[in-house]
Write a protein that holds these residues in place. Structure first.
Motif, mmCIF file in Angstrom:
data_model
loop_
_atom_site.group_PDB
_atom_site.id
_atom_site.type_symbol
_atom_site.label_atom_id
_atom_site.label_comp_id
_atom_site.label_asym_id
_atom_site.label_seq_id
_atom_site.Cartn_x
_atom_site.Cartn_y
_atom_site.Cartn_z
ATOM 1 N N MET A 23 0.546 63.668 -31.687
ATOM 2 C CA MET A 23 -0.185 64.474 -30.738
ATOM 3 C C MET A 23 0.699 65.609 -30.211
ATOM 4 S SD MET A 23 -1.973 63.529 -27.124
ATOM 5 C CE MET A 23 -3.320 62.564 -27.729
ATOM 6 N N LEU A 24 1.976 65.324 -29.980
ATOM 7 C CA LEU A 24 2.899 66.342 -29.488
ATOM 8 C C LEU A 24 3.011 67.499 -30.475
ATOM 9 C CD1 LEU A 24 4.989 67.266 -27.400
ATOM 10 C CD2 LEU A 24 6.689 65.960 -28.677
ATOM 11 N N LYS A 25 3.143 67.181 -31.758
ATOM 12 C CA LYS A 25 3.252 68.215 -32.787
ATOM 13 C C LYS A 25 1.985 69.063 -32.843
ATOM 14 C CE LYS A 25 3.867 68.659 -37.732
ATOM 15 N NZ LYS A 25 4.041 67.954 -38.989
ATOM 16 N N THR A 26 0.835 68.435 -32.753
ATOM 17 C CA THR A 26 -0.434 69.149 -32.804
ATOM 18 C C THR A 26 -0.583 70.100 -31.622
ATOM 19 O OG1 THR A 26 -1.460 67.307 -33.952
ATOM 20 C CG2 THR A 26 -2.946 68.861 -32.881
ATOM 21 N N LYS A 27 -0.280 69.613 -30.424
ATOM 22 C CA LYS A 27 -0.395 70.444 -29.224
ATOM 23 C C LYS A 27 0.604 71.598 -29.248
ATOM 24 C CE LYS A 27 -3.602 68.410 -26.843
ATOM 25 N NZ LYS A 27 -4.843 69.070 -26.511
ATOM 26 N N THR A 28 1.844 71.312 -29.634
ATOM 27 C CA THR A 28 2.870 72.350 -29.685
ATOM 28 C C THR A 28 2.496 73.440 -30.680
ATOM 29 O OG1 THR A 28 4.551 70.720 -29.120
ATOM 30 C CG2 THR A 28 5.322 72.767 -30.095
ATOM 31 N N ALA A 29 2.012 73.046 -31.847
ATOM 32 C CA ALA A 29 1.593 74.015 -32.858
ATOM 33 C C ALA A 29 0.445 74.872 -32.336
ATOM 34 C CB ALA A 29 1.180 73.296 -34.139
ATOM 35 N N GLY A 30 -0.492 74.257 -31.661
ATOM 36 C CA GLY A 30 -1.624 75.000 -31.104
ATOM 37 C C GLY A 30 -1.190 76.011 -30.055
ATOM 38 N N PHE A 31 -0.282 75.602 -29.170
ATOM 39 C CA PHE A 31 0.221 76.517 -28.149
ATOM 40 C C PHE A 31 0.981 77.676 -28.790
ATOM 41 C CE2 PHE A 31 0.442 72.726 -25.067
ATOM 42 C CZ PHE A 31 -0.851 72.960 -24.629
#
Length: 52
Positions: free
Chosen positions: A1-9
């Motif tokens: 989830m952290l990777k997904t959110k960071t990539a989105g930001f």
């Protein structure tokens, strides 16, 4: 989830900068790995990679 959110930001906040390196709509893939090591263990990691 952290990777997904960071990539989105990153894609949202820095589209020009990110677009130069990631032209597909996703950052990661199952075949890519990144890690960091300290200076103390660097020689151990290098030896491990060399002997694979």
């Amino acid at each position: 989830m952290l990777k997904t959110k960071t990539a989105g930001f990153a894609q949202r906040d820095y589209p020009t900068e990110v677009g130069r390196f990631y032209w597909k709509p996703y950052f990661g893939s199952r075949s890519y790995f990144v890690a960091t090591v300290s200076e103390q263990s660097l020689s151990l990691v290098q030896e491990y990679i060399k002997n694979q």
